[in-house]
Structures are given as structure tokens and as C-alpha cells.
Design a protein around this motif. Structure first.
Motif, PDB file in Angstrom:
ATOM      1  N   MET A   1       0.854  -1.183   0.000  1.00 40.88           N
ATOM      2  CA  MET A   1       0.000   0.000   0.000  1.00 40.88           C
ATOM      3  C   MET A   1       0.890   1.232   0.000  1.00 40.88           C
ATOM      4  SD  MET A   1      -2.647   1.397   2.962  1.00 40.88           S
ATOM      5  CE  MET A   1      -3.542  -0.143   3.111  1.00 40.88           C
ATOM      6  N   VAL A   2       0.483   2.218  -0.798  1.00 42.21           N
ATOM      7  CA  VAL A   2       1.162   3.522  -0.791  1.00 42.21           C
ATOM      8  C   VAL A   2       0.115   4.569  -0.421  1.00 42.21           C
ATOM      9  CG1 VAL A   2       2.604   5.141  -2.079  1.00 42.21           C
ATOM     10  CG2 VAL A   2       2.695   2.699  -2.621  1.00 42.21           C
ATOM     11  N   PRO A   3      -0.163   4.732   0.873  1.00 41.61           N
ATOM     12  CA  PRO A   3      -1.176   5.720   1.270  1.00 41.61           C
ATOM     13  C   PRO A   3      -0.622   7.137   1.190  1.00 41.61           C
ATOM     14  CG  PRO A   3      -0.171   4.770   3.221  1.00 41.61           C
ATOM     15  CD  PRO A   3       0.446   4.069   2.037  1.00 41.61           C
ATOM     16  N   GLU A   4      -1.520   8.077   0.945  1.00 47.09           N
ATOM     17  CA  GLU A   4      -1.083   9.467   1.030  1.00 47.09           C
ATOM     18  C   GLU A   4      -0.738   9.791   2.476  1.00 47.09           C
ATOM     19  OE1 GLU A   4      -2.978  13.876   1.097  1.00 47.09           O
ATOM     20  OE2 GLU A   4      -3.667  12.589  -0.542  1.00 47.09           O
ATOM     21  N   SER A   5       0.476  10.314   2.683  1.00 45.92           N
ATOM     22  CA  SER A   5       0.915  10.692   4.035  1.00 45.92           C
ATOM     23  C   SER A   5       1.758  11.958   3.937  1.00 45.92           C
ATOM     24  CB  SER A   5       1.706   9.550   4.686  1.00 45.92           C
ATOM     25  OG  SER A   5       2.795   9.145   3.860  1.00 45.92           O
ATOM     26  N   HIS A   6       1.226  12.955   3.214  1.00 47.42           N
ATOM     27  CA  HIS A   6       2.029  14.144   2.964  1.00 47.42           C
ATOM     28  C   HIS A   6       2.385  14.893   4.242  1.00 47.42           C
ATOM     29  CE1 HIS A   6      -1.918  16.277   3.105  1.00 47.42           C
ATOM     30  NE2 HIS A   6      -1.189  17.274   3.534  1.00 47.42           N
ATOM     31  N   LYS A   7       1.567  14.746   5.291  1.00 43.50           N
ATOM     32  CA  LYS A   7       1.881  15.439   6.543  1.00 43.50           C
ATOM     33  C   LYS A   7       3.088  14.830   7.247  1.00 43.50           C
ATOM     34  CE  LYS A   7      -2.550  17.622   7.454  1.00 43.50           C
ATOM     35  NZ  LYS A   7      -3.647  17.855   8.427  1.00 43.50           N
ATOM     36  N   ALA A   8       3.468  13.625   6.840  1.00 42.77           N
ATOM     37  CA  ALA A   8       4.702  13.017   7.340  1.00 42.77           C
ATOM     38  C   ALA A   8       5.883  13.391   6.453  1.00 42.77           C
ATOM     39  CB  ALA A   8       4.557  11.502   7.403  1.00 42.77           C
ATOM     40  N   GLY A   9       5.625  14.117   5.366  1.00 46.43           N
ATOM     41  CA  GLY A   9       6.686  14.581   4.492  1.00 46.43           C
ATOM     42  C   GLY A   9       7.348  13.496   3.680  1.00 46.43           C
ATOM     43  N   GLU A  10       6.555  12.485   3.260  1.00 47.52           N
ATOM     44  CA  GLU A  10       7.152  11.401   2.479  1.00 47.52           C
ATOM     45  C   GLU A  10       6.072  10.668   1.693  1.00 47.52           C
ATOM     46  OE1 GLU A  10       8.835   8.609   5.273  1.00 47.52           O
ATOM     47  OE2 GLU A  10       6.873   7.829   5.865  1.00 47.52           O
ATOM     48  N   ILE A  11       6.515   9.947   0.660  1.00 52.39           N
ATOM     49  CA  ILE A  11       5.693   8.946  -0.005  1.00 52.39           C
ATOM     50  C   ILE A  11       6.273   7.604   0.403  1.00 52.39           C
ATOM     51  CG2 ILE A  11       4.930   7.972  -2.200  1.00 52.39           C
ATOM     52  CD1 ILE A  11       5.120  10.749  -3.415  1.00 52.39           C
ATOM     53  N   ALA A  12       5.523   6.844   1.212  1.00 53.20           N
ATOM     54  CA  ALA A  12       6.051   5.633   1.828  1.00 53.20           C
ATOM     55  C   ALA A  12       5.316   4.393   1.354  1.00 53.20           C
ATOM     56  CB  ALA A  12       5.972   5.732   3.352  1.00 53.20           C
ATOM     57  N   LEU A  13       6.019   3.272   1.394  1.00 53.85           N
ATOM     58  CA  LEU A  13       5.489   1.972   0.994  1.00 53.85           C
ATOM     59  C   LEU A  13       5.237   1.129   2.240  1.00 53.85           C
ATOM     60  CD1 LEU A  13       5.026   0.054  -1.537  1.00 53.85           C
ATOM     61  CD2 LEU A  13       7.330  -0.818  -1.033  1.00 53.85           C
ATOM     62  N   TYR A  14       4.011   0.581   2.352  1.00 54.18           N
ATOM     63  CA  TYR A  14       3.653  -0.324   3.444  1.00 54.18           C
ATOM     64  C   TYR A  14       3.404  -1.713   2.858  1.00 54.18           C
ATOM     65  CZ  TYR A  14       2.992   3.738   6.519  1.00 54.18           C
ATOM     66  OH  TYR A  14       3.182   4.872   7.268  1.00 54.18           O
ATOM     67  N   ARG A  15       3.688  -2.740   3.653  1.00 54.52           N
ATOM     68  CA  ARG A  15       3.478  -4.121   3.216  1.00 54.52           C
ATOM     69  C   ARG A  15       2.589  -4.852   4.209  1.00 54.52           C
ATOM     70  NH1 ARG A  15       6.256  -8.718   4.610  1.00 54.52           N
ATOM     71  NH2 ARG A  15       7.872  -7.434   5.621  1.00 54.52           N
ATOM     72  N   ALA A  16       1.687  -5.699   3.670  1.00 60.82           N
ATOM     73  CA  ALA A  16       0.837  -6.520   4.534  1.00 60.82           C
ATOM     74  C   ALA A  16       1.595  -7.808   4.868  1.00 60.82           C
ATOM     75  CB  ALA A  16      -0.476  -6.847   3.834  1.00 60.82           C
ATOM     76  N   ARG A  17       1.928  -7.997   6.134  1.00 57.85           N
ATOM     77  CA  ARG A  17       2.637  -9.225   6.514  1.00 57.85           C
ATOM     78  C   ARG A  17       1.700 -10.423   6.500  1.00 57.85           C
ATOM     79  NH1 ARG A  17       6.390  -7.079  11.509  1.00 57.85           N
ATOM     80  NH2 ARG A  17       4.328  -6.533  12.342  1.00 57.85           N
ATOM     81  N   ALA A  18       0.393 -10.176   6.670  1.00 58.02           N
ATOM     82  CA  ALA A  18      -0.615 -11.248   6.609  1.00 58.02           C
ATOM     83  C   ALA A  18      -1.882 -10.636   6.029  1.00 58.02           C
ATOM     84  CB  ALA A  18      -0.855 -11.844   7.987  1.00 58.02           C
ATOM     85  N   PHE A  19      -1.908 -10.471   4.700  1.00 55.47           N
ATOM     86  CA  PHE A  19      -3.035  -9.790   4.073  1.00 55.47           C
ATOM     87  C   PHE A  19      -4.357 -10.439   4.496  1.00 55.47           C
ATOM     88  CE2 PHE A  19      -6.187  -9.101   0.784  1.00 55.47           C
ATOM     89  CZ  PHE A  19      -6.094  -7.740   0.600  1.00 55.47           C
ATOM     90  N   PRO A  20      -5.385  -9.619   4.848  1.00 53.18           N
ATOM     91  CA  PRO A  20      -5.441  -8.156   4.718  1.00 53.18           C
ATOM     92  C   PRO A  20      -5.021  -7.394   5.973  1.00 53.18           C
ATOM     93  CG  PRO A  20      -7.613  -8.987   5.244  1.00 53.18           C
ATOM     94  CD  PRO A  20      -6.717 -10.196   5.166  1.00 53.18           C
ATOM     95  N   HIS A  21      -4.292  -8.078   6.865  1.00 51.63           N
ATOM     96  CA  HIS A  21      -3.952  -7.478   8.158  1.00 51.63           C
ATOM     97  C   HIS A  21      -2.453  -7.186   8.269  1.00 51.63           C
ATOM     98  CE1 HIS A  21      -7.978  -8.834   9.204  1.00 51.63           C
ATOM     99  NE2 HIS A  21      -7.638 -10.079   8.917  1.00 51.63           N
ATOM    100  N   ASP A  22      -2.098  -6.559   9.395  1.00 50.49           N
ATOM    101  CA  ASP A  22      -0.706  -6.395   9.822  1.00 50.49           C
ATOM    102  C   ASP A  22       0.133  -5.627   8.812  1.00 50.49           C
ATOM    103  OD1 ASP A  22       1.459  -6.594  11.478  1.00 50.49           O
ATOM    104  OD2 ASP A  22       1.870  -8.711  11.050  1.00 50.49           O
TER     105      ASP A  22
END
Length: 310
Positions: A113-134
Motif C-alpha cells: 500500500m502507498v497511502p497518502e501521508s504528505h503530513k509526514a513529508g514522504e511517499i512511503a510503501l507499506y506491506r501486509a505481513r498477513a493480508f489483509p492485516h498487519d
């Protein structure tokens, strides 16, 4: 008397048709009576920015869940069965900063997932360790970048990212930027032509990029010329290389009234999900009650401030 403030309320729909069949306003209007809508989230809340994945007869729809009482959003996951009956929802990802636009990527057996997180000042990549969770933060794709609406596609053995940058004078509503990489996790390079397009009527990304029958990338974009997310258009890339970009808008304009008579004021997400298409549409409300919501939020924030000691 104080004027009535404006509040946007978005609604998420699951359209029972693949995206390529909906590049015609008449086609969307034709299936509007068969759209499945996510449940109303309650007073002063809305759901928007839907992206989804189908697994074993279940449709997982990830959305921005926004609350005017806190002016904060997190990512929710809504689950629908084989007949698109709503099964429930849960918080998928929450951070101290605002999250929205949960763009999903499936690759090499993993879901990212690449959620919008502009208030954190970055474009970040998240991974599901056990989709659809974690969900865990994997890496920053573009650190030190207040990016929004990052939308990715893999084409010609290269990853492409379309995004906008949050800045003064509604910069995020009028500039399109591109980055590219050999690998999803980077390193990413920004395009030398950035911003590749400056156009408030169709530069801010609004959904899943896809490839047309001629092999060209098509990017859903928002028309913000009249209002934020006023309608949904499509940008076709006639050239897309690390050295050169050329593009043009298609003669398609999708408006909220095509899908919902109750939400005619905006349309700003068009996401592919197998044989389904995920959309959101907007209604605008003006009411004095919003003043009270804003006042209560400020009072809560004031009450949470640490007291100073002598």
C-alpha cells in the motif's frame, strides 16, 4: 450572521463492470442502479479514495475514513462477500498523521500500500505481513516529499509513479509529477520534465493507471477547476520514457450525478478491482452546524495541551 460553511461528503461505490467498459459516461449511467454503496459511516464522517483486491470470493475495499470532528483520517478495510453483501469493516492502518488514498499493489505474492501521508513529508510503501492485516512501513519511496495521490504502474520492465505535491495555492490540485524506478522499493528518480503537466482541470491523479488496447498508459485524473474533485477525466500518455513525456486528455468526463443523484457535486477516484470498478462521488452541504463541530474540535485540542508549570 455567520455564513454557512461548506462540507464535502464522499460516498464509495462498487460498480459491477470493468473499468474499460466505463470510459463512456452513458455506460456508467446505465449501470448506476446496480452500484453497491458502502454503508453510511455516521454523522460528520465520510469514506473516500477506494482501492480494492479480490481474494477467494471476497472483495476487500480500502478507503480513507475521515471525521470532521477531528479533521483526521485513517485507512479502513471493508469486506464484501461474493454477492457484494457488506460483511463488516475494521481499521487497517492508523498513524498520528492524516492518511488517505490507500493505493494497493500486488506483486511477487505480496500486497503493498502507498497511502497518502504528505503530513509526514514522504511517499512511503507499506506491506501486509498477513493480508489483509498487519501492515508495516517498508520504506520511503520518495523521502522529504510532501506527495499526494501516488499512483503506480509497472510497464516495460519499469515502475512508474504519478503524484502531486502539496504546497501553497492548491499546488496539489494543478501539478502532475512523475518518478520511475527499476524496483518497487527503489531507488526512485524524479522525471526531468517535472511538473510534466500544470492544469487544474486534469493533473491531480485519481485512481489506478492502466494500459489501453494500443499499449499506452491511461491515468485517471481529477478536474479541480470548479471544485476539488469536481469530476474525473483520463490522461493518455503518448510517450512515457525516463527522458521524455507527452500526454493528452481523452474526451471523457465522469461526474457524480452519473452514479448517484444524491451525490452530484464531485467524482475523484476510479480504481480497478478485477471485474469491478471502485468509485467515489461527493455531495456538498452548507450548514451552521459545522461551526459547532469546529468549535468543539478546537476546545478538545486546547484541553489536550500540557499545562505549564511555574
Amino acid at each position: 450572521m455567520l455564513p454557512k460553511p461548506k462540507s464535502d461528503f464522499w460516498r464509495v461505490g462498487i460498480v459491477p463492470a470493468p473499468a474499460l467498459e466505463l470510459l463512456d459516461p452513458a455506460a456508467l449511467a446505465h449501470v448506476s442502479s446496480r452500484i453497491t454503496w458502502l454503508p453510511d459511516p455516521g454523522p460528520w464522517r465520510y469514506l473516500a479514495d477506494p482501492f480494492g483486491i479480490q481474494r477467494n470470493g471476497t472483495t476487500h475495499v480500502f478507503v480513507e475514513a475521515f471525521d470532521y470532528r477531528t479533521k483526521h483520517a485513517l485507512i479502513e478495510r471493508h469486506e464484501l462477500g461474493p454477492d457484494l453483501q457488506w460483511q463488516g469493516s475494521e481499521v487497517a492502518l492508523a498513524r498520528p498523521f492524516h492518511l488517505s488514498y490507500p493505493f494497493l499493489i500486488e506483486t511477487d505474492g505480496d500486497v503493498f500500500m502507498v497511502p497518502e501521508s504528505h503530513k509526514a513529508g514522504e511517499i512511503a510503501l507499506y506491506r501486509a505481513r498477513a493480508f489483509p492485516h498487519d501492515w508495516v512501513r517498508e520504506t520511503a519511496l520518495l523521502p522529504d516529499t510532501a506527495g499526494a495521490e501516488a499512483s503506480l504502474i509497472y510497464k516495460d520492465r519499469m515502475w512508474w509513479m504519478f503524484f502531486t505535491i502539496v504546497g501553497p495555492d492548491a499546488r496539489d490540485q494543478r501539478e502532475l509529477h512523475i518518478a520511475f524506478s527499476d524496483s518497487l522499493t527503489g531507488p526512485w528518480k524524479t522525471h526531468p520534465q517535472n511538473p510534466v503537466l500544470v492544469d487544474r482541470a486534469g493533473a491531480r491523479p485519481g485512481g489506478t493507471p492502466f494500459v489501453d488496447a494500443d499499449g499506452a498508459v491511461i491515468l485517471p485524473v481529477q478536474d479541480c477547476s470548479r471544485t476539488y474533485g469536481g469530476s474525473l477525466r483520463f490522461l493518455r500518455f503518448d510517450a512515457l520514457t525516463p527522458e521524455h513525456v507527452a500526454m493528452r486528455h481523452l474526451e471523457v468526463d465522469l461526474t457524480g450525478d452519473l452514479a448517484s443523484a444524491d451525490h452530484p457535486d464531485g467524482f475523484h477516484t476510479f480504481a480497478l478491482c478485477g471485474d469491478l470498478t471502485l468509485i467515489d462521488v461527493k455531495r456538498v452541504e452548507r450548514t451552521h452546524a459545522r461551526h459547532l463541530v469546529n468549535l468543539r474540535r478546537r476546545l478538545r485540542k486546547f484541553g489536550q495541551r500540557p499545562s505549564s508549570s511555574a
